[in-house]
Design a protein around this motif. Structure first.
Motif, PDB file in Angstrom:
ATOM      1  N   ILE A 379       6.951 -24.750  28.501  1.00 42.98           N
ATOM      2  CA  ILE A 379       7.921 -24.590  27.537  1.00 42.98           C
ATOM      3  C   ILE A 379       7.341 -24.858  26.086  1.00 42.98           C
ATOM      4  N   GLU A 380       6.318 -25.595  26.101  1.00 45.99           N
ATOM      5  CA  GLU A 380       5.645 -26.100  24.615  1.00 45.99           C
ATOM      6  C   GLU A 380       4.923 -24.717  24.206  1.00 45.99           C
ATOM      7  N   ALA A 381       4.094 -23.859  25.174  1.00 47.56           N
ATOM      8  CA  ALA A 381       3.631 -22.485  24.557  1.00 47.56           C
ATOM      9  C   ALA A 381       4.753 -21.469  24.311  1.00 47.56           C
ATOM     10  N   GLU A 382       5.780 -21.689  25.041  1.00 43.56           N
ATOM     11  CA  GLU A 382       6.887 -20.602  24.547  1.00 43.56           C
ATOM     12  C   GLU A 382       7.479 -21.080  23.163  1.00 43.56           C
ATOM     13  N   LEU A 383       7.832 -22.339  23.043  1.00 39.92           N
ATOM     14  CA  LEU A 383       8.388 -22.710  21.663  1.00 39.92           C
ATOM     15  C   LEU A 383       7.455 -22.595  20.696  1.00 39.92           C
ATOM     16  N   PHE A 384       6.250 -23.106  20.605  1.00 33.37           N
ATOM     17  CA  PHE A 384       5.305 -23.204  19.578  1.00 33.37           C
ATOM     18  C   PHE A 384       4.102 -22.072  19.662  1.00 33.37           C
ATOM     19  N   GLY A 385       3.984 -21.529  20.560  1.00 34.53           N
ATOM     20  CA  GLY A 385       2.821 -20.427  20.581  1.00 34.53           C
ATOM     21  C   GLY A 385       1.403 -21.113  21.005  1.00 34.53           C
ATOM     22  N   VAL A 386       0.650 -20.093  21.391  1.00 30.21           N
ATOM     23  CA  VAL A 386      -0.809 -20.376  21.840  1.00 30.21           C
ATOM     24  C   VAL A 386      -1.946 -19.920  21.065  1.00 30.21           C
ATOM     25  N   GLU A 387      -3.014 -20.413  20.989  1.00 28.27           N
ATOM     26  CA  GLU A 387      -4.246 -20.069  20.175  1.00 28.27           C
ATOM     27  C   GLU A 387      -5.155 -19.596  21.333  1.00 28.27           C
ATOM     28  N   LYS A 388      -5.743 -18.610  21.067  1.00 31.64           N
ATOM     29  CA  LYS A 388      -6.595 -17.814  22.080  1.00 31.64           C
ATOM     30  C   LYS A 388      -7.692 -18.849  22.635  1.00 31.64           C
ATOM     31  N   GLY A 389      -7.956 -19.053  24.021  1.00 37.72           N
ATOM     32  CA  GLY A 389      -8.971 -19.990  24.453  1.00 37.72           C
ATOM     33  C   GLY A 389      -8.194 -21.467  24.634  1.00 37.72           C
ATOM     34  N   ALA A 390      -6.990 -21.580  24.238  1.00 37.30           N
ATOM     35  CA  ALA A 390      -6.394 -22.880  24.342  1.00 37.30           C
ATOM     36  C   ALA A 390      -6.547 -23.566  25.564  1.00 37.30           C
ATOM     37  N   TYR A 391      -6.448 -22.765  27.143  1.00 38.84           N
ATOM     38  CA  TYR A 391      -6.593 -22.970  28.089  1.00 38.84           C
ATOM     39  C   TYR A 391      -6.917 -21.793  29.022  1.00 38.84           C
ATOM     40  N   THR A 392      -7.183 -21.748  30.290  1.00 41.22           N
ATOM     41  CA  THR A 392      -7.638 -20.845  30.880  1.00 41.22           C
ATOM     42  C   THR A 392      -6.514 -19.886  31.165  1.00 41.22           C
ATOM     43  N   GLY A 393      -6.869 -18.570  30.807  1.00 45.43           N
ATOM     44  CA  GLY A 393      -5.841 -17.646  30.777  1.00 45.43           C
ATOM     45  C   GLY A 393      -5.069 -17.228  29.669  1.00 45.43           C
ATOM     46  N   ALA A 394      -5.276 -18.154  28.443  1.00 43.13           N
ATOM     47  CA  ALA A 394      -5.066 -17.739  27.246  1.00 43.13           C
ATOM     48  C   ALA A 394      -5.926 -17.015  26.447  1.00 43.13           C
ATOM     49  N   THR A 395      -5.919 -15.574  26.936  1.00 49.73           N
ATOM     50  CA  THR A 395      -6.811 -14.666  26.389  1.00 49.73           C
ATOM     51  C   THR A 395      -6.524 -14.182  25.201  1.00 49.73           C
ATOM     52  N   GLN A 396      -5.517 -14.208  24.510  1.00 49.16           N
ATOM     53  CA  GLN A 396      -5.081 -13.830  23.060  1.00 49.16           C
ATOM     54  C   GLN A 396      -4.149 -14.872  22.568  1.00 49.16           C
ATOM     55  N   SER A 397      -4.004 -14.824  21.358  1.00 48.63           N
ATOM     56  CA  SER A 397      -3.211 -15.663  20.397  1.00 48.63           C
ATOM     57  C   SER A 397      -1.846 -15.014  20.485  1.00 48.63           C
ATOM     58  N   ALA A 429       8.565 -30.458  14.081  1.00 48.47           N
ATOM     59  CA  ALA A 429       8.880 -28.978  13.715  1.00 48.47           C
ATOM     60  C   ALA A 429      10.404 -29.311  12.685  1.00 48.47           C
ATOM     61  N   ILE A 430      11.212 -30.093  13.184  1.00 47.86           N
ATOM     62  CA  ILE A 430      12.413 -30.181  12.455  1.00 47.86           C
ATOM     63  C   ILE A 430      12.275 -31.095  11.135  1.00 47.86           C
ATOM     64  N   GLN A 431      11.718 -32.066  11.284  1.00 48.83           N
ATOM     65  CA  GLN A 431      11.367 -32.986  10.228  1.00 48.83           C
ATOM     66  C   GLN A 431      10.344 -32.219   9.113  1.00 48.83           C
ATOM     67  N   ALA A 432       9.097 -31.856   9.775  1.00 54.41           N
ATOM     68  CA  ALA A 432       8.262 -31.388   8.734  1.00 54.41           C
ATOM     69  C   ALA A 432       8.283 -29.867   8.352  1.00 54.41           C
ATOM     70  N   ARG A 433       9.155 -29.265   9.088  1.00 59.34           N
ATOM     71  CA  ARG A 433       9.262 -27.595   9.024  1.00 59.34           C
ATOM     72  C   ARG A 433       8.038 -27.140   9.051  1.00 59.34           C
ATOM     73  N   GLU A 434       7.077 -27.605  10.131  1.00 60.29           N
ATOM     74  CA  GLU A 434       5.823 -27.037  10.489  1.00 60.29           C
ATOM     75  C   GLU A 434       5.641 -27.268  12.026  1.00 60.29           C
ATOM     76  N   ILE A 435       4.961 -26.401  12.537  1.00 62.81           N
ATOM     77  CA  ILE A 435       4.611 -26.215  13.979  1.00 62.81           C
ATOM     78  C   ILE A 435       2.963 -26.175  14.090  1.00 62.81           C
ATOM     79  N   GLU A 436       2.495 -26.209  15.340  1.00 57.26           N
ATOM     80  CA  GLU A 436       1.196 -26.141  15.866  1.00 57.26           C
ATOM     81  C   GLU A 436       1.079 -25.499  16.978  1.00 57.26           C
ATOM     82  N   ARG A 437       0.534 -24.403  16.947  1.00 55.68           N
ATOM     83  CA  ARG A 437       0.255 -23.675  18.149  1.00 55.68           C
ATOM     84  C   ARG A 437      -0.486 -24.601  19.152  1.00 55.68           C
ATOM     85  N   ILE A 438      -0.530 -24.277  20.627  1.00 57.90           N
ATOM     86  CA  ILE A 438      -1.129 -25.281  21.374  1.00 57.90           C
ATOM     87  C   ILE A 438      -2.777 -24.632  21.006  1.00 57.90           C
ATOM     88  N   GLY A 439      -3.586 -25.508  20.990  1.00 53.27           N
ATOM     89  CA  GLY A 439      -5.017 -25.134  21.020  1.00 53.27           C
ATOM     90  C   GLY A 439      -5.366 -24.869  19.490  1.00 53.27           C
TER      91      GLY A 439
END
Ligand SMILES: [Zn+2]
Length: 650
Positions: A379-397, A429-439
């Motif tokens: 769910i977190e990856a789905e909502l906030f996105g993923v950076e390449k290499g964040a975990y095994t299998g995250a081959t691209q951002s 995300a709601i308070q600061a209007r910013e998000i952080e992709r995983i990794g």
């Protein structure tokens, strides 16, 4: 018979002398509006029939004229020549005591005292003067005429135009408004030709005028002329204006009006405009100006299958529905977070889409996420996105739903199912209007309007510690409750039509509507699955029903799903009867079976015995249930079964 079939009646004065002739012009002294012109006869099955007698016309000609009892006897009705039995209209009328509603097909109606209508008319004249009062009454009539014409075309789609057009006069009698008598009527839908010359009796407007101020110099049946104009215009798909030229209130024995296309009248543009009224009047169900092609179905503005631009399924007139819409309208212009509350299947996503469509973000993305449908680990990856290499299998951002909804609206359905970790990130995300992709090491700014939805009580979830209280305060800024379908039954008929048309188009089926029994069952059902369940029922029924046929109860429900009815309907004698069908209809459905039984010489006793055995079998031996199936009490059935066993020891 195609829609271009010509209805052409010779002027009443030229009627065949052997038949009951109608004088050429209404003669105040003559029998033109004598009682019995439209009479009620008791038909063969005891059902009262509206006794318009429509003869089989010579090609291109049709004659409407009254049937006397004698004519009824000597000319038994047949499919081609007789005027339709009004059972197809009366069975659409139902009384629901539970809701205090009366329905005529899919329109809610109310019984109102004629004396109240007369009082209203008098008040209008008193407050506004005759010209204004006349316009308002005519407009009221016009609006009902438009609605009834849509019904007429729907109820008798496979009948001749004569039969369909006759719905109007038959409805007027059924509604207790007036009795329209046969006269000259010449209608050709394809050619756009219409002329009508009709007499009618029993107008409350004329009676009210006479009671209030005595005879007058001007015709006073404003509402009736308005109704005829609205009915025929909508039916024909072109502008037809009726004017009353003789009136009971001016001393004539009956009232008479003539109707023709407005081009054929002299200077009536103003009158026509008056009938239309204010474009805003009547809200969403304003009777439409008939400008469509002749013969075209009324424009119901339904979305095309798969058309995602249209706010699909946002359909309703109930107070619960309208209240929710008003709340959303208020919130639409702001960036406030909206929390939609309601049971599963009430259409929360449709409301979220509607809010987005009304907002300044309408041309930006609308992204919907069902939080319960995504595994906790994703769910977190789905909502906030993923950076390449964040975990095994995250081959691209890749971007999450927040980023994809940038500038637009993010709809978070079933927000109560979010994990604690996701809740913290969402809060930020709601308070600061910013998000952080995983990794990711940095943050990204997002401009997203959040619409959340839940079917659980988030306050008790917060108390139980499964939902963050601070997040609850953040999203509970503007809560809007979407009521369940059983609390907004007024919307059921509209939704039925809506889904019928949508799925008929989707599955390329030509299902023409619902039987009266199916309408009753759908209206009565409790809908634990709400609108989604109704939608599924209708879609399945559209597939199951015969092509060009009607959806019946067996296409919708298994017998055990049906609930006991609180609906009352008209029986054959015009009285109210609870739930079950009119016995005359039941008899009609089983005509072949009954005929076969009689032909085989089956005794009444044998039939009774067989019916009881089958009822007991169907009820798995439970006598009380079997008795209910047969419409008997348990002791009655038990007694008969015992007698049966005694007579036939096994
Ligand atoms: Zn009149």
């Amino acid at each position: 018979m195609g829609p271009d079939r010509l209805i052409r009646a010779p002027h009443p004065g030229t009627a065949h002398p052997a038949r009951h002739a109608v004088p050429a012009a209404p003669d105040p002294e003559g029998p033109s509006c004598a009682a019995g012109a439209v009479s009620e006869n008791t038909g063969r099955n005891g059902v009262r029939e509206m006794a318009y007698q429509h003869q089989s016309p010579p090609p291109g000609e049709g004659t409407w004229r009254p049937a006397t009892n004698r004519a009824q006897e000597t000319t038994p009705p047949d499919d081609e020549g007789s005027v339709p039995n009004i059972a197809d209209l009366t069975e659409r009328l139902r009384f629901s005591l539970r809701d205090g509603h009366i329905w005529f097909d899919t329109q809610r109606v109310a019984l109102i005292h004629v004396s109240t209508l007369a009082w209203l008319r008098r008040e209008l004249i008193h407050k506004l003067g005759v010209p204004e009062a006349k316009v308002l009454m005519a407009r009221m009539g016009y609006a009902s005429g438009c609605r009834d014409a849509i019904l007429a075309r729907k109820l008798r789609p496979h009948r001749s135009i004569e039969d369909a057009l006759l719905v109007g006069p038959q409805l007027r009698a059924l509604q207790g408004i007036i009795s329209v008598q046969p006269g000259k009527l010449d209608a050709d839908i394809a050619g756009g030709h219409f002329s009508g010359d009709l007499t009618f009796t029993g107008s409350f407007e004329a009676d009210a005028q006479i009671a209030h101020a005595g005879l007058t110099g001007e015709p006073t049946c404003w509402m009736q002329a308005g109704y005829a104009s609205g009915y025929v215009s909508t039916f024909m798909g072109r502008r037809v204006l009726f004017k009353e030229i003789e009136c009971h209130a001016t001393g004539s024995q009956c009232c008479r009006m003539i109707g023709k296309p407005i081009e054929d009248w002299e200077v009536v543009e103003e009158e026509w405009k008056d009938l239309q009224g204010d474009a805003a009047a009547g809200g969403g169900s304003r009777p439409h100006e008939p400008q469509q092609a002749p013969g075209a179905a009324p424009d119901t503005r339904l979305p095309e299958c798969g058309d995602r631009n249209f706010i699909e399924g946002v359909v309703g007139v109930s107070s619960g529905f309208v209240a929710a819409c008003r709340m959303l309208q208020k919130a639409a212009g702001t960036n406030a977070t909206v929390l939609l509350l309601g049971e599963t299947g009430v259409g929360k996503e449709m409301f979220a889409r509607m809010l987005h469509g009304m907002s300044r973000r309408a041309d930006k993305p609308f992204v919907a996420v069902n939080c319960a449908a995504i595994p906790e680990t994703l769910i977190e990856a789905e909502l906030f996105g993923v950076e390449k290499g964040a975990y095994t299998g995250a081959t691209q951002s890749r971007a999450g739903r927040f980023e994809r909804a940038d500038g637009g609206t993010l709809f978070l359905d079933e927000i109560g199912t979010l994990t604690m970790a996701a809740q913290i990130k969402l809060l930020r995300a709601i308070q600061a209007r910013e998000i952080e992709r995983i990794g990711d090491t940095g943050t990204r700014h997002v401009d997203v309007r959040i619409v959340a939805a839940t079917n659980v009580d988030l306050k008790s979830e917060a108390k139980a510690g499964t939902f963050r209280e601070d997040l609850l305060y953040r999203i509970n800024v503007f809560p809007v409750r979407v009521p369940p379908l059983r609390e907004r039954r007024d919307d059921i008929p509209l939704l039925m039509e809506h889904f019928l048309q949508r799925y008929a188009r989707c599955h390329e089926r030509s299902v023409s509507g619902f039987t009266a029994r199916a309408v009753d069952a759908l209206y009565e059902y409790e809908y634990p699955g709400n609108i989604r369940e109704l939608e599924n029922l209708v879609e399945r029924a559209v597939i199951l029903a015969d092509d060009a046929g009607l959806i019946d109860i067996n296409h919708l429900f298994a017998p055990e799903d049906l609930q006991s009815s609180m609906v009352f309907k008209l029986d054959a004698k015009g009285g109210l009867q609870q739930g079950a069908d009119d016995p005359a209809h039941t008899a009609a459905r089983f005509t072949d079976v009954f005929d076969a039984m009689v032909a085989d010489g089956l005794s009444l006793e044998a039939i009774e015995c067989e019916l009881m055995r089958r009822a007991v079998d169907r009820s798995n031996g439970k006598v009380a249930r079997a008795a209910r199936l047969l419409g008997m009490t348990r002791p009655q059935l038990a007694y008969r079964l015992k007698k049966l066993d005694g007579d036939h020891p096994e």
